[in-house]
Write an enzyme that holds these catalytic residues in place. Structure first.
Site, PDB file in Angstrom:
ATOM      1  NE  ARG A   1      -3.912  -1.335   0.074  1.00 52.61           N
ATOM      2  CZ  ARG A   1      -4.979  -1.736   0.732  1.00 52.61           C
ATOM      3  NH1 ARG A   1      -4.871  -2.532   1.752  1.00 52.61           N
ATOM      4  NH2 ARG A   1      -6.182  -1.335   0.380  1.00 52.61           N
TER       5      ARG A   1
ATOM      6  CD  GLN B   1      -2.070   6.096  -4.255  1.00 50.02           C
ATOM      7  OE1 GLN B   1      -1.664   6.916  -5.074  1.00 50.02           O
ATOM      8  NE2 GLN B   1      -2.483   6.435  -3.063  1.00 50.02           N
TER       9      GLN B   1
ATOM     10  CG  ASP C   1      -4.105  -0.820  -3.416  1.00 46.09           C
ATOM     11  OD1 ASP C   1      -4.610  -1.945  -3.237  1.00 46.09           O
ATOM     12  OD2 ASP C   1      -4.044   0.045  -2.525  1.00 46.09           O
TER      13      ASP C   1
ATOM     14  CB  SER D   1      -7.330   0.456  -3.070  1.00 43.84           C
ATOM     15  OG  SER D   1      -6.595   0.491  -1.890  1.00 43.84           O
TER      16      SER D   1
ATOM     17  CE1 TYR E   1      -4.338  -4.037   4.658  1.00 46.96           C
ATOM     18  CE2 TYR E   1      -1.947  -4.002   4.510  1.00 46.96           C
ATOM     19  CZ  TYR E   1      -3.181  -4.118   3.915  1.00 46.96           C
ATOM     20  OH  TYR E   1      -3.268  -4.307   2.563  1.00 46.96           O
TER      21      TYR E   1
HETATM   22  P1  NAD Z   1      -8.984  -3.628   5.646  1.00 43.96           P
HETATM   23  O1  NAD Z   1      -9.889  -4.107   4.561  1.00 43.96           O
HETATM   24  O2  NAD Z   1      -7.837  -4.465   6.062  1.00 43.96           O
HETATM   25  O3  NAD Z   1      -9.873  -3.363   6.957  1.00 43.96           O
HETATM   26  C1  NAD Z   1     -11.002  -2.522   6.897  1.00 43.96           C
HETATM   27  C2  NAD Z   1     -11.047  -1.623   8.089  1.00 43.96           C
HETATM   28  O4  NAD Z   1     -11.443  -2.367   9.235  1.00 43.96           O
HETATM   29  C3  NAD Z   1      -9.721  -0.955   8.463  1.00 43.96           C
HETATM   30  O5  NAD Z   1      -9.889   0.446   8.409  1.00 43.96           O
HETATM   31  C4  NAD Z   1      -9.442  -1.458   9.868  1.00 43.96           C
HETATM   32  O6  NAD Z   1      -8.827  -0.470  10.673  1.00 43.96           O
HETATM   33  C5  NAD Z   1     -10.835  -1.755  10.351  1.00 43.96           C
HETATM   34  N1  NAD Z   1     -10.961  -2.652  11.525  1.00 43.96           N
HETATM   35  C6  NAD Z   1     -10.232  -3.735  11.887  1.00 43.96           C
HETATM   36  N2  NAD Z   1     -10.702  -4.265  13.036  1.00 43.96           N
HETATM   37  C7  NAD Z   1     -11.773  -3.525  13.402  1.00 43.96           C
HETATM   38  C8  NAD Z   1     -12.695  -3.574  14.486  1.00 43.96           C
HETATM   39  N3  NAD Z   1     -12.606  -4.503  15.446  1.00 43.96           N
HETATM   40  N4  NAD Z   1     -13.662  -2.637  14.521  1.00 43.96           N
HETATM   41  C9  NAD Z   1     -13.770  -1.665  13.578  1.00 43.96           C
HETATM   42  N5  NAD Z   1     -12.932  -1.571  12.539  1.00 43.96           N
HETATM   43  C10 NAD Z   1     -11.945  -2.477  12.444  1.00 43.96           C
HETATM   44  O7  NAD Z   1      -8.477  -2.150   5.340  1.00 43.96           O
HETATM   45  P2  NAD Z   1      -8.158  -1.461   3.945  1.00 43.96           P
HETATM   46  O8  NAD Z   1      -9.337  -0.760   3.436  1.00 43.96           O
HETATM   47  O9  NAD Z   1      -7.516  -2.465   3.064  1.00 43.96           O
HETATM   48  O10 NAD Z   1      -7.109  -0.354   4.386  1.00 43.96           O
HETATM   49  C11 NAD Z   1      -5.985  -0.721   5.184  1.00 43.96           C
HETATM   50  C12 NAD Z   1      -5.012   0.407   5.303  1.00 43.96           C
HETATM   51  O11 NAD Z   1      -4.317   0.613   4.092  1.00 43.96           O
HETATM   52  C13 NAD Z   1      -5.609   1.752   5.678  1.00 43.96           C
HETATM   53  O12 NAD Z   1      -4.769   2.376   6.578  1.00 43.96           O
HETATM   54  C14 NAD Z   1      -5.600   2.512   4.396  1.00 43.96           C
HETATM   55  O13 NAD Z   1      -5.562   3.917   4.575  1.00 43.96           O
HETATM   56  C15 NAD Z   1      -4.316   1.996   3.825  1.00 43.96           C
HETATM   57  N6  NAD Z   1      -4.231   2.183   2.379  1.00 43.96           N
HETATM   58  C16 NAD Z   1      -3.139   2.840   1.890  1.00 43.96           C
HETATM   59  C17 NAD Z   1      -3.017   3.029   0.521  1.00 43.96           C
HETATM   60  C18 NAD Z   1      -1.820   3.735  -0.030  1.00 43.96           C
HETATM   61  O14 NAD Z   1      -1.116   4.355   0.688  1.00 43.96           O
HETATM   62  N7  NAD Z   1      -1.571   3.636  -1.312  1.00 43.96           N
HETATM   63  C19 NAD Z   1      -3.990   2.549  -0.330  1.00 43.96           C
HETATM   64  C20 NAD Z   1      -5.085   1.878   0.208  1.00 43.96           C
HETATM   65  C21 NAD Z   1      -5.187   1.697   1.574  1.00 43.96           C
END
Ligand code: NAD
Length: 375
Positions: free
Chosen positions: A120, A125, A128, A131, A226
């Site tokens: 990530r 990006q 990804d 996403s 994460y």
């Molecule tokens: P994910 O699908 O792994 O999880 C979804 C969400 O569930 C997350 O926000 C997590 O914090 C939350 N979660 C976990 N346990 C929980 C609980 N018990 N109660 C409530 N919420 C809970 O997450 P994702 O959408 O794949 O994103 C993961 C990370 O990657 C984030 O920080 C996001 O900003 C980051 N990200 C970065 C980039 C980048 O920099 N290019 C791109 C996409 C995502």
């Protein structure tokens, strides 16, 4: 160099759409695909032919000659056995839960990428796919919920009276959750959301939703953003603190996941007993085990008039757009490791993106997160 893609058995998406056939061709890569590859998203073989692809109705023949195989879902063991030694496969491999498949990939010397393992980072990006797909899934979750709810989402003032806006509670505000919040807001719902990562409070508020504050003590982020798994005690605290938000909501969307692990069970049956009959819960984490007690993939479960829906393929209703963005992610990845001058693939394991997303290469496990003891 021949790039191949075949029909998905259990998913409406296609791993390649005509626009990217053209782009692969301009890199110097030939494209051959299975007949009717995109019939479920209403793209005809003629459109692929026009873009420069060959069509083949013999899937086995395609697999035997592929240098690169693009898929949405993981290839089966039978499919892997047909591939050439050193062939490259790119798909959502689900490597944390597929030991037998990985054994097969190692035995056959396949270079297997997993789209779940694309880092990530800013530079990655455009590759990804987690996403790109989660974004569309977040949108689709609200549309599905709205279809099953017995009310409208926006406030409506009419000569016959004023209808108050529906309340939507989103649990987990990663990519899917934030898009669900944005979609519900666009449709006029009143939205509240919770995530264990405090950093998302600002993002939730900037979308016009309320952030439910719960003091869980220390909840850190892993490298890459994460969420860290909560302790049993923290999970109990969270459940207690969410009961009111859940019971006063018309629609609850759960998207909580922990990378590489089973999703946390955060809504138990006793927590929904005070919800209004006719309310809807959409469990978006079903493929990794589900966030809601009793939810079942692709079934509508009715508990005292509350519907629990858990779409196994959450992009099914938007599969055409999901295919387009996924195809774009795959193109960017292939372009990244394709040596344009010599018209061949070049796997450099020093490259951060490749090192992270290659599961198997020349009979070895590559991705550091899959090395023994790290899962
Ligand atoms: P994910 O699908 O792994 O999880 C979804 C969400 O569930 C997350 O926000 C997590 O914090 C939350 N979660 C976990 N346990 C929980 C609980 N018990 N109660 C409530 N919420 C809970 O997450 P994702 O959408 O794949 O994103 C993961 C990370 O990657 C984030 O920080 C996001 O900003 C980051 N990200 C970065 C980039 C980048 O920099 N290019 C791109 C996409 C995502």
């Amino acid at each position: 160099m021949l790039l191949v893609s075949i029909k998905e058995e259990d998913d409406k998406r296609a791993a390649i759409v005509p626009k990217f056939v053209e782009k692969f061709k301009s890199l110097g890569i030939d494209v051959e695909i299975e007949k009717n590859i995109a019939e479920k998203i209403n793209i005809s073989d003629e459109e692929y032919i026009k873009a420069g692809a060959l069509i083949n109705k013999d899937k086995n023949d395609l697999l035997k000659k592929a240098d690169i195989l693009l898929k949405v879902t993981k290839p089966s063991i039978k499919e892997i056995k047909l591939l050439k030694k050193d062939a490259i496969t790119i798909s959502f491999l689900d490597p944390f839960f597929e030991e037998d498949l990985i054994e097969e990939l190692l035995t056959h010397n396949i270079t297997a990428f997993s789209m779940q393992l694309i880092p990530r980072t800013t530079i990655a990006q455009k590759m990804d796919a987690l996403s790109s797909q989660a974004n569309l899934a977040g949108y689709a979750s609200i549309i599905t919920g709205a279809k099953h709810l017995n009310r409208i989402l926006p406030m409506m003032t009419t000569p016959a009276g004023t209808i108050s806006p529906a309340k939507v509670f989103v649990i987990g505000a990663g990519v899917a959750g934030l898009q669900a919040i944005a979609t519900a807001r666009r449709l006029g719902a009143k939205v509240e959301a919770f995530d264990t990562r405090p950093i998302v409070e600002e993002q939730i508020k900037s979308l016009g939703a309320k952030f439910l504050k719960i003091d869980l003590g220390k909840t850190e982020e892993e490298k890459g953003g994460y969420a860290k798994e909560l302790t049993k005690e923290q999970l109990e605290l969270q459940k207690k603190a969410m009961i009111k938000a859940i019971s006063s909501s018309d629609m609850v969307i759960t998207t909580a996941q922990i990378f590489g692990k089973k999703a946390p069970l955060i809504i138990s049956k006793d927590m929904i007993k005070d919800m209004t009959k006719g309310s809807v819960i959409i469990d978006m984490a079903i493929t990794s085990g589900g966030n809601v007690e009793g939810s079942k993939a692709d079934e509508i479960i009715d508990i005292n008039g509350i519907k629990i829906i858990a779409p196994k393929n959450p992009t099914d209703d938007v599969a055409k757009d999901a295919s387009f963005v996924y195809s774009s992610n795959l193109y960017s990845l292939v372009e990244h490791f394709f040596d344009k001058e010599n018209k061949k693939t070049k796997i450099n394991l020093e490259d951060e993106i490749l090192k992270s997303s290659i599961v198997t290469y020349q009979g070895k496990i590559i991705s550091p997160v899959l090395q023994k003891g790290k899962i």
